[in-house]
Design a protein around this motif. Structure first.
Motif, mmCIF file in Angstrom:
data_model
loop_
_atom_site.group_PDB
_atom_site.id
_atom_site.type_symbol
_atom_site.label_atom_id
_atom_site.label_comp_id
_atom_site.label_asym_id
_atom_site.label_seq_id
_atom_site.Cartn_x
_atom_site.Cartn_y
_atom_site.Cartn_z
ATOM 1 N N ALA A 118 0.835 -1.197 0.000
ATOM 2 C CA ALA A 118 0.000 0.000 0.000
ATOM 3 C C ALA A 118 0.872 1.251 0.000
ATOM 4 C CB ALA A 118 -0.927 -0.010 1.212
ATOM 5 N N ALA A 119 1.904 1.258 0.854
ATOM 6 C CA ALA A 119 2.791 2.415 0.907
ATOM 7 C C ALA A 119 3.485 2.624 -0.433
ATOM 8 C CB ALA A 119 3.819 2.229 2.011
ATOM 9 N N GLU A 120 3.919 1.508 -1.035
ATOM 10 C CA GLU A 120 4.620 1.575 -2.318
ATOM 11 C C GLU A 120 3.696 2.118 -3.410
ATOM 12 O OE1 GLU A 120 4.239 -1.819 -4.227
ATOM 13 O OE2 GLU A 120 5.069 -0.950 -6.044
ATOM 14 N N ALA A 121 2.434 1.673 -3.400
ATOM 15 C CA ALA A 121 1.504 2.149 -4.424
ATOM 16 C C ALA A 121 1.289 3.641 -4.286
ATOM 17 C CB ALA A 121 0.175 1.401 -4.309
ATOM 18 N N VAL A 122 1.152 4.129 -3.049
ATOM 19 C CA VAL A 122 0.900 5.555 -2.843
ATOM 20 C C VAL A 122 2.067 6.381 -3.365
ATOM 21 C CG1 VAL A 122 0.693 7.303 -1.077
ATOM 22 C CG2 VAL A 122 -0.671 5.258 -0.929
ATOM 23 N N VAL A 123 3.287 6.008 -2.964
ATOM 24 C CA VAL A 123 4.451 6.805 -3.381
ATOM 25 C C VAL A 123 4.681 6.685 -4.891
ATOM 26 C CG1 VAL A 123 6.913 7.106 -3.084
ATOM 27 C CG2 VAL A 123 5.493 6.643 -1.136
ATOM 28 N N GLY A 124 4.509 5.459 -5.425
ATOM 29 C CA GLY A 124 4.726 5.276 -6.850
ATOM 30 C C GLY A 124 3.756 6.079 -7.690
ATOM 31 N N LEU A 125 2.484 6.099 -7.283
ATOM 32 C CA LEU A 125 1.514 6.871 -8.059
ATOM 33 C C LEU A 125 1.797 8.358 -7.954
ATOM 34 C CD1 LEU A 125 -1.697 4.832 -7.433
ATOM 35 C CD2 LEU A 125 -0.502 5.134 -9.549
ATOM 36 N N ALA A 126 2.285 8.804 -6.789
ATOM 37 C CA ALA A 126 2.652 10.213 -6.669
ATOM 38 C C ALA A 126 3.785 10.548 -7.619
ATOM 39 C CB ALA A 126 3.049 10.529 -5.228
ATOM 40 N N ILE A 127 4.763 9.626 -7.727
ATOM 41 C CA ILE A 127 5.873 9.857 -8.658
ATOM 42 C C ILE A 127 5.357 9.896 -10.090
ATOM 43 C CG2 ILE A 127 7.979 8.838 -9.587
ATOM 44 C CD1 ILE A 127 8.597 7.826 -6.847
ATOM 45 N N ILE A 128 4.414 8.997 -10.425
ATOM 46 C CA ILE A 128 3.865 8.998 -11.786
ATOM 47 C C ILE A 128 3.163 10.314 -12.078
ATOM 48 C CG2 ILE A 128 2.117 7.930 -13.249
ATOM 49 C CD1 ILE A 128 2.888 5.278 -12.135
ATOM 50 N N ILE A 129 2.415 10.842 -11.102
ATOM 51 C CA ILE A 129 1.736 12.131 -11.308
ATOM 52 C C ILE A 129 2.769 13.235 -11.536
ATOM 53 C CG2 ILE A 129 0.358 13.893 -10.157
ATOM 54 C CD1 ILE A 129 -1.288 11.742 -8.980
ATOM 55 N N ALA A 130 3.845 13.204 -10.725
ATOM 56 C CA ALA A 130 4.864 14.245 -10.884
ATOM 57 C C ALA A 130 5.521 14.161 -12.256
ATOM 58 C CB ALA A 130 5.907 14.112 -9.783
ATOM 59 N N ILE A 131 5.808 12.931 -12.715
ATOM 60 C CA ILE A 131 6.405 12.768 -14.052
ATOM 61 C C ILE A 131 5.451 13.258 -15.127
ATOM 62 C CG2 ILE A 131 7.108 11.035 -15.739
ATOM 63 C CD1 ILE A 131 8.271 9.436 -13.518
#
Lengths: 100, 173
Positions: free
Chosen positions: A70-83
């Motif tokens: 869950a933590a990984e999904a949250v941070v990863g999706l935030a990175i995808i939004i930033a990209i």
């Protein structure tokens, strides 16, 4: 009753589908979902060993792995939004700023 | 009976996984992944892990996949071109690598297949909420609390990464 081999084989096949998904897709979100699929496959094999040994520790491990996923999904999706905000694309072949 | 249910759920999970990888619309991929997770939750139920089956549906199929769908809707992506329009060497190599990994895992499983555990008699009492909670809050109390810290850190980090800072960091492209 089902032998444990079948659970492990299913887990291995799901893991392989996840690997192929990571390798052939270009959309970063789908790659991310494939990684989630691989996590799930490993959870399945942990859980089947736990049940067949009659030992609870494997299930606790799966619980923690769910929390980390869950933590990984949250941070990863935030990175995808930033990209996406910088590149206007989530195509991983177009994200080549650090590539030489 | 249980065997048929297992075969049905396994085929469902497998089909949903393949559908997720090959479908060109991202929303369809996410919905296929939800189907896959629900099928896996059913398999967890066969394995007598009731607590984790419920958690799987609540956390994965509920929370995480809703997050994925939100991001997909937010980014408003176009459908990717179909994977099978033209044959690419890349796909062939990826498929070959996948088959290699699968055969390695199955080979190593076959080597130890006589050491695999038989069905344990206490399998039925293992996965209840009571049993899991009993161990989780005594023996694994410290990792449990650390999980809380990890989740807090993840939320704060996600806020920091995803927020739009207008003033600083001029766009350099």
């Amino acid at each position: 009753m089902i032998e444990i081999d079948w659970y492990l084989a299913l887990s291995a096949i799901l893991f392989t589908v996840g690997i192929i998904g990571v390798l052939i897709r270009k959309n970063a979100i789908v790659i991310f979902m494939s990684v989630e699929l691989m996590l799930n496959a490993v959870n399945l094999s942990l859980l089947s060993f736990s049940s067949y040994h009659g030992n609870i520790d494997g299930q606790i491990f799966v619980f923690f792995s769910l929390a980390v996923a869950a933590a990984e999904a949250v941070v990863g999706l935030a990175i995808i939004i930033a990209i996406f905000r910088n590149n206007l694309s989530v195509d991983v072949s177009k994200i080549n700023l650090l590539r030489w | 009976m249980v065997t048929y249910v297992f075969i049905f759920l396994a085929l469902l999970a497998l089909g949903a996984a393949v559908g997720m990888v090959v479908s060109k619309n991202t929303v369809n991929s996410a919905l296929f992944l939800v189907l896959n997770m629900v099928a896996l939750a059913g398999i967890y139920l066969i394995l007598e892990a009731q607590f984790l089956a419920v958690i799987q549906v609540l956390v994965y199929a509920g929370a995480i996949m809703v997050l994925f769908l939100f991001v997909i809707m937010l980014l408003n992506l176009d459908a990717e071109e179909s994977l099978f329009n033209k044959f690419r060497v890349k796909y062939f190599i990826a498929f070959l690598l996948g088959i290699t990994v699968l055969s390695q895992i199955l080979y190593s499983l076959g080597n130890i297949s006589d050491m695999l555990p038989e069905i344990s008699p206490e399998m039925a009492q293992v996965g209840t909420v009571e049993a899991v909670g009993d161990v989780l809050f005594t023996e694994y109390l410290l990792p449990f609390e650390l999980t809380g810290i990890l989740l807090t850190a993840a939320v704060v980090g996600a806020l920091l990464i995803a927020q739009h800072n207008v003033k600083s960091a001029p766009k350099n492209d």
